[in-house]
Structures are given as C-alpha cells and as structure tokens.
Design a protein around this motif. Structure first.
Motif, PDB file in Angstrom:
ATOM      1  N   ALA A  55      12.759 -22.799  33.003  1.00 14.87           N
ATOM      2  CA  ALA A  55      13.665 -22.307  34.046  1.00 14.87           C
ATOM      3  C   ALA A  55      13.026 -21.246  34.935  1.00 14.87           C
ATOM      4  O   ALA A  55      13.720 -20.575  35.682  1.00 14.87           O
ATOM      5  CB  ALA A  55      14.926 -21.735  33.384  1.00 14.87           C
ATOM      6  N   HIS A  58      14.340 -19.510  38.183  1.00 15.86           N
ATOM      7  CA  HIS A  58      15.753 -19.860  38.399  1.00 15.86           C
ATOM      8  C   HIS A  58      16.665 -18.810  37.764  1.00 15.86           C
ATOM      9  O   HIS A  58      16.205 -17.913  37.066  1.00 15.86           O
ATOM     10  CB  HIS A  58      16.030 -21.254  37.818  1.00 15.86           C
ATOM     11  N   ASP A  60      19.468 -19.216  35.518  1.00 15.25           N
ATOM     12  CA  ASP A  60      19.785 -19.351  34.095  1.00 15.25           C
ATOM     13  C   ASP A  60      18.950 -20.446  33.444  1.00 15.25           C
ATOM     14  O   ASP A  60      18.716 -21.491  34.050  1.00 15.25           O
ATOM     15  CB  ASP A  60      21.254 -19.788  33.892  1.00 15.25           C
ATOM     16  N   SER A  62      18.961 -23.457  30.846  1.00 15.14           N
ATOM     17  CA  SER A  62      19.882 -24.377  30.164  1.00 15.14           C
ATOM     18  C   SER A  62      19.199 -24.742  28.847  1.00 15.14           C
ATOM     19  O   SER A  62      18.332 -25.616  28.818  1.00 15.14           O
ATOM     20  CB  SER A  62      20.114 -25.641  30.996  1.00 15.14           C
ATOM     21  N   SER A  67      16.426 -27.137  30.700  1.00 13.88           N
ATOM     22  CA  SER A  67      16.410 -27.184  32.148  1.00 13.88           C
ATOM     23  C   SER A  67      16.929 -25.848  32.680  1.00 13.88           C
ATOM     24  O   SER A  67      16.787 -24.827  31.986  1.00 13.88           O
ATOM     25  CB  SER A  67      17.267 -28.374  32.590  1.00 13.88           C
ATOM     26  N   TYR A  68      17.540 -25.850  33.860  1.00  8.99           N
ATOM     27  CA  TYR A  68      17.968 -24.580  34.461  1.00  8.99           C
ATOM     28  C   TYR A  68      19.190 -24.802  35.331  1.00  8.99           C
ATOM     29  O   TYR A  68      19.547 -25.925  35.662  1.00  8.99           O
ATOM     30  CB  TYR A  68      16.839 -23.996  35.314  1.00  8.99           C
ATOM     31  N   SER A  69      19.824 -23.710  35.734  1.00  8.94           N
ATOM     32  CA  SER A  69      20.869 -23.764  36.760  1.00  8.94           C
ATOM     33  C   SER A  69      20.751 -22.516  37.623  1.00  8.94           C
ATOM     34  O   SER A  69      20.116 -21.531  37.231  1.00  8.94           O
ATOM     35  CB  SER A  69      22.260 -23.862  36.114  1.00  8.94           C
ATOM     36  N   ASP A  70      21.364 -22.587  38.802  1.00  9.49           N
ATOM     37  CA  ASP A  70      21.263 -21.493  39.774  1.00  9.49           C
ATOM     38  C   ASP A  70      22.648 -21.068  40.253  1.00  9.49           C
ATOM     39  O   ASP A  70      23.050 -21.370  41.359  1.00  9.49           O
ATOM     40  CB  ASP A  70      20.387 -21.927  40.956  1.00  9.49           C
ATOM     41  N   GLY A  71      23.352 -20.350  39.420  1.00 13.78           N
ATOM     42  CA  GLY A  71      24.705 -19.916  39.766  1.00 13.78           C
ATOM     43  C   GLY A  71      24.760 -18.569  40.476  1.00 13.78           C
ATOM     44  O   GLY A  71      25.832 -18.112  40.855  1.00 13.78           O
ATOM     45  N   THR A 112      20.738 -21.077  47.433  1.00  9.83           N
ATOM     46  CA  THR A 112      21.702 -22.136  47.079  1.00  9.83           C
ATOM     47  C   THR A 112      22.834 -22.131  48.098  1.00  9.83           C
ATOM     48  O   THR A 112      22.593 -22.294  49.272  1.00  9.83           O
ATOM     49  CB  THR A 112      22.224 -21.944  45.633  1.00  9.83           C
ATOM     50  N   ASP A 454      23.992 -23.168  28.546  1.00 11.44           N
ATOM     51  CA  ASP A 454      23.742 -22.123  29.550  1.00 11.44           C
ATOM     52  C   ASP A 454      23.403 -20.806  28.859  1.00 11.44           C
ATOM     53  O   ASP A 454      24.006 -20.465  27.842  1.00 11.44           O
ATOM     54  CB  ASP A 454      24.990 -21.949  30.424  1.00 11.44           C
ATOM     55  N   GLU A 456      23.343 -17.213  30.321  1.00 11.87           N
ATOM     56  CA  GLU A 456      23.516 -16.340  31.490  1.00 11.87           C
ATOM     57  C   GLU A 456      22.595 -15.130  31.381  1.00 11.87           C
ATOM     58  O   GLU A 456      22.217 -14.698  30.282  1.00 11.87           O
ATOM     59  CB  GLU A 456      24.969 -15.869  31.599  1.00 11.87           C
TER      60      GLU A 456
END
Ligand code: NAG
Ligand code: NAG
Ligand code: NAG
Ligand code: NAG
Length: 541
Positions: A55, A58, A60, A62, A67-71, A112, A454, A456
């Motif tokens: 990640a 990025h 966060d 996952s 993997s990752y997320s972009d909140g 984003t 996730d 955070e």
C-alpha cells in the motif's frame, strides 16, 4: 502547622500528582512490563512492512486482500499519521523514509475525490507532519511547508463573515461544500492550528480555529455546557438538540482542556466551558447500569429523552475526565473518569476475543430507552451477564478504550491498566493478525469472525502509540510535557500552571427550542440525528 510539619505531612501521604499535573509523581514502570513494549514495536514494524509492500504511498493498507484504499484523498494518510510513532519508537530509518515521501506530496490537490474533510485532514495530516517536525528537533522544515500547503486550502472552509467553517472544501474549485457540520469537525482544530501558527509566524490559523470553537462555546446549547452535535455555520445555530460524548461531538469537548493546557492561555473560558459540560453531564447524563454497576454517560436526544447508549468512540471520555479533573484539582471528576475507563474496559473483557465492540447499550434504574429497536433475547442474556449489550459488533482498530487505560495508568500507577493493555495485545495477535498485518473484525464475540479488509491510519498513529507508551518509561511523552491531539500526535506543552480554570461555570443560557419536549409521543428509531451512523463509523474520535 510549621513549615517543617507541613512538609512532613505532605511526605507521609500516598503518591500524588503535583497540582494541575496529570501524571503521578515519580511513577516508574515495573521491569517485567518492558517486554510488552517490544512486542508492540514488533506489531508496528510487521504491519508497517505490509503497508510498504502492498500500500506504499496510499492512505490505508487492505491487509486481507494485500492491497490498499484511499479514503483520505490519497496523500498517504498512514505515512503522515505514523511518523510520530516511528520517531517515538526509535525507528529512525522508517521515519526518514516517510519524511522523504511526504516531502514530495502535493497537498494542494486531492489525488482522489474533489472534496476534502477539514477535520480529518487536520487531525491526521497536519498534526502528523507538525508533531513529527517538532519531535525530531525542528529540522525538516519541509514538513511545516507541507502542513501549511494543506492548511492554506483547508481554511477556504471558512466563508467570509462566518466564524465556523463548513466541514468540507472542494479542492478543485477552492469552494467549501455548503452543508451543516458538527461540533467535532468544527471544534477540533485549535491544537493543530496553534502549532501551525507558531511555526509559520502567521496567527491566522490559530485565530480561525479559536474563533470556531469559541463560537460553538457561546451558542446557546440544549443543556448547560453541552452543545448539540449538528451545527449550521451560516447562522451559528445548532441543528437539533442531540447531545453526546460520542462521534460527531467528542473531540470538541476533548480539545477544550487540551487547548488550555497547550497554550497556558489566561482565558479561563476553555476550562470553565469544559467544567460546565462535565458538571451538566454528571447531573443529566451519568448513569449506573442495573447489572454490574457500570458507570456510563448516556446520550440526550432532540426529544429531551435519555438514550442509554455508548460507543467505542465515546470511550475517550474516561481519560479526558482524568486529565481535566487533575487540571482543575477535582478528584471526584478523576474518580468518575477512572470508573468510565473501567466500564469501557468491561466491553473488552466481556467478549470472546477480548476486544470491544463499536456500539453498545445499557439499562439503569430510570429506564433503558436507546432510540432503536428493543434488545433481542440474546442481547438481554448478554446484558444479564455483562452489564451492557452490544448493538454493533465490529472492531475497526479503534484506540479510545486503550487511550483511557493509558491515561488512567499514568495518573494512578495501578498495574491493572498494564495488565489490560497486555491482554489487548495478546487478543490482537490472536484474532487480528493477517499477512503480518492487523485487520478489524466484523464480530468481537466470534473467535472465527470475518475480517474487515482495512487498516486505518489510526492503527499506526494511536493504537500502537498508546500501547507502546503505556509499556515505556512514564517520563517518555509525559502527559505533563505533551498534549496529545485527538489522533495521539504529541505537541510540546509549556510547564504546567498549577491550576486551570476559574472554577466558575459558564453562564450561557440554554436554548429550550432545540429540544421539543418529552411529552410528545415516543420517538421513532430513526428520529433526528444529524450525524448518520455511517458518518460516525467513518469519523475518527
Ligand atoms: C496567513 O495565512 C492566511 C491563511 O492561509 C493567509 O490568507 C494570509 O495571507 C497569511 N498572512 C500572511 C501575512 O502571510
Ligand atoms: C468541485 O468543483 C469542480 C470545479 O468547479 C466541479 O466540477 C465538481 O463537480 C465539484 N465537486 C463536487 C463534489 O461538488
Ligand atoms: C439557519 O440556516 C439554516 C440553513 O440555511 C436554516 O435551515 C435554518 O432555518 C436557519 N436557522 C435560523 C434560526 O435562522
Ligand atoms: C427494558 O425495558 C423493557 C420494558 O420495561 C423490558 O422488557 C426489557 O427487558 C428491558 N431491557 C433491559 C436491557 O433491561
């Protein structure tokens, strides 16, 4: 009494904190707990390794899907938020690598969606960068420049002529998103912007944040000292009359004493406002469960009804009452804080995983209304055994329960808090570990629970920092030398003043029109509550 007798009598009493100080004088960590600190450091490096692998850059990790997320607008929230923890843990290589990365991020544009949360970006990014800068000896000026670059766009949330900002700014248009906000979003910026003003020499940031918090403080509330959750910046009115120590309101209350402690301001209204809110909470919200005698702070809704609910987010309150009680020399408030911290720990101690749920409920002598559907048979059985019942079973790596145990330990020296933290560490390693990292779980009552994919940034910033520090030398990041922001980012405070506040409660008239009266028919489960459960879940403390 002669001066010598006085000195002797002071020596003979149990260990205490100096007036206005939070920590117990001369506290030392029992040797056998230091190994826990090393376990926590290992949890940090292994989950951060996974972040780097899957990640990097990025927001966060996952951890389940690797993997990752972009909140959080994709600027690398975990990196910015983790920097102070790395510094505190002595992970210098990781720290410098993170500083290098953050130095190259363009914070003037979202990576984003267009809209950027002023609150979330301030507590995680601005605070992470400024705290890292300060802790590491004020050498990496780029961190201040980056914090300023971000803040200079966040301040566009303050429309000309308004004292309270909107919650979100569209970074593409440079316009605020016109919508109601809440007191946590608008009242939690004072620490970060005071520090930013100090380092940039531009007082505007602090003035804006102070103006917003003071406007909330001076708006007629539904209960004395306890503002409602929803806020309308265009005309400085509360939206509804929902009062809670939980999400959407929490850190407004938290920062009242923290801003006073960080700045040692002569303006007593900050601490007086906090004391007024606590006094009002004791009179109106404080309850004891019919099973187990657990102390809790109920919510108060727009129909003047007490809701016997609480949450993981609200569990910062124990630590906050301990800190504030010490600042104003009121040990009865400290004692309530310790009892709140115990009741919050009970939500961990009562589950199969040893980790606590997101939302829960109680019953006291005066009722058990929660605003939602009546408890099931299984919930009632759980209540009879544990003195609370769970209404949202997930654990998403939140820190507040452990935050309060950390403050309770530093304030009392009672090793039961260390044992609780050690128990949480063991539970995390047993039930949350996945691919070297740690995930949330859907159900704390199920040892085989499904995972939440996730991590955070508050896992790195808060959970692991509180756990590390509770097992470290109590003089390291002493609560009498640092004020921690709501994301656990330490800011250096001046020596304590000895006493805070005037002791006189704030006299802001209550606005009875915000709440419509208990003589109306029973409210429905979805009665007005400005911050939806979805938003609360998204919010950090
Ligand atoms: C201080 O910061 C504010 C907010 O970004 C900005 O509008 C103002 O021009 C700055 N003042 C100075 C003297 O740089
Ligand atoms: C943000 O502003 C841009 C430019 O004006 C606009 O195209 C976009 O729709 C706005 N985004 C939101 C979420 O309102
Ligand atoms: C304040 O403004 C909001 C949003 O425009 C509006 O709904 C509300 O009625 C106003 N309240 C008062 C008291 O003017
Ligand atoms: C709440 O009160 C109702 C009605 O008095 C009762 O049936 C129910 O068992 C109570 N629930 C709890 C958790 O005490």
């Amino acid at each position: 009494m002669s001066r010598v007798q006085l000195a002797l009598s002071l020596l003979s009493i149990a260990p205490v904190a100096l007036a206005g100080n939070v920590q117990l004088e001369g506290l030392t960590l029992p040797e056998e707990y230091y190994q826990q600190r090393d376990i926590v450091k290992g949890m940090f490096t292994s989950s951060y390794d996974a972040y780097k692998k899957y990640a990097w850059g990025h927001d966060d990790l996952s951890p389940v899907s690797m993997s990752y997320s972009d909140g959080r607008n994709g600027w690398g929230a975990s990196l910015a938020d983790a920097m102070p923890t790395m510094y505190i843990m002595g992970l210098d290589d990781l720290f410098h690598e993170a500083v290098d990365y953050i130095s190259g991020v363009d914070f003037s544009q979202s990576q984003t969606e267009d809209t950027v949360s002023i609150f979330e970006s301030t507590i995680r990014y601005v605070a992470g960068m400024l705290s890292a800068y300060q802790l590491s000896g004020e050498k990496d000026d780029i961190l201040v420049e980056k914090a300023k670059q971000l803040a200079d766009k966040l301040v566009l949330g303050w429309v000309d002529g308004h004292t309270v900002p909107y919650g979100y700014v569209n970074f593409t248009s440079g316009e605020p998103v016109i919508d109601t906000t809440n007191i946590a979003e608008a009242g939690t910026l004072t620490l970060e912007y005071a520090v930013l003003s100090q380092y940039t020499g531009n007082s505007t940031y602090e003035e804006l944040a102070v103006g917003s918090a003071k406007q909330i403080m001076n708006t007629p509330p539904p209960l004395p000292g306890l503002p409602a959750q929803g806020y309308e910046p265009s005309n400085n009115t509360f939206v509804g009359g929902y009062v809670t120590w939980g999400g959407g309101s929490d850190s407004y209350l938290e920062y009242l004493i923290k801003y006073a402690r960080l700045t040692n301001t002569d303006d007593n209204s900050w601490v007086d406002a906090w004391q007024t809110g606590v006094d009002s909470s004791i009179k109106t919200l404080l309850r004891t469960s019919t099973v187990g005698d657990w102390l809790y702070l109920a919510d108060y809704d727009s129909n003047k009804k007490i809701r016997h609910v609480s949450s993981h987010l609200a569990c910062f309150h124990g630590g906050n009452w301990i800190q504030g009680g010490r600042m104003i020399d009121d040990e009865s408030i400290v004692d309530y804080g310790l009892q709140l911290a115990d009741a919050c720990w009970n939500t961990y101690a009562s589950t199969a995983t040893g980790l606590g749920p997101e939302v829960f409920a109680f019953a006291s002598d005066d009722g058990n209304y929660t605003g939602s559907s009546a408890p099931s048979k299984a919930q009632l059985d759980f209540y009879e055994e544990h003195g609370f019942y769970i209404t949202a079973e997930d654990y998403i790596l939140r820190p507040e329960v452990l935050e309060s145990q950390f403050i309770a330990y530093r304030a009392t020296g009672d090793t039961k808090y260390l044992d609780r933290a050690a128990s949480a560490v063991a539970s995390m390693n047993e039930y949350l570990l996945v691919n070297g990292a740690f995930s949330g779980i859907e159900d704390v009552t199920d040892k085989q629970s499904a995972r939440i994919d996730d991590t955070e940034s508050f896992w790195f910033a808060e959970v692991l920092k509180y756990l590390y520090l509770i097992f470290d030398d109590p003089d390291h990041i002493s609560l009498d030398e640092y004020v921690l922001n709501t994301e656990a980012q330490p800011f250096k405070a001046p020596p304590g003043k000895g006493h805070y506040g005037s002791g006189v409660l704030l006299d802001i008239p209550v606005d009875a029109s915000l709440t419509v009266g208990a003589d109306l028919p029973e409210v429905s489960a979805n009665s007005f509550m400005p911050v939806s459960i979805k938003d609360i879940i998204g919010l950090d403390n």
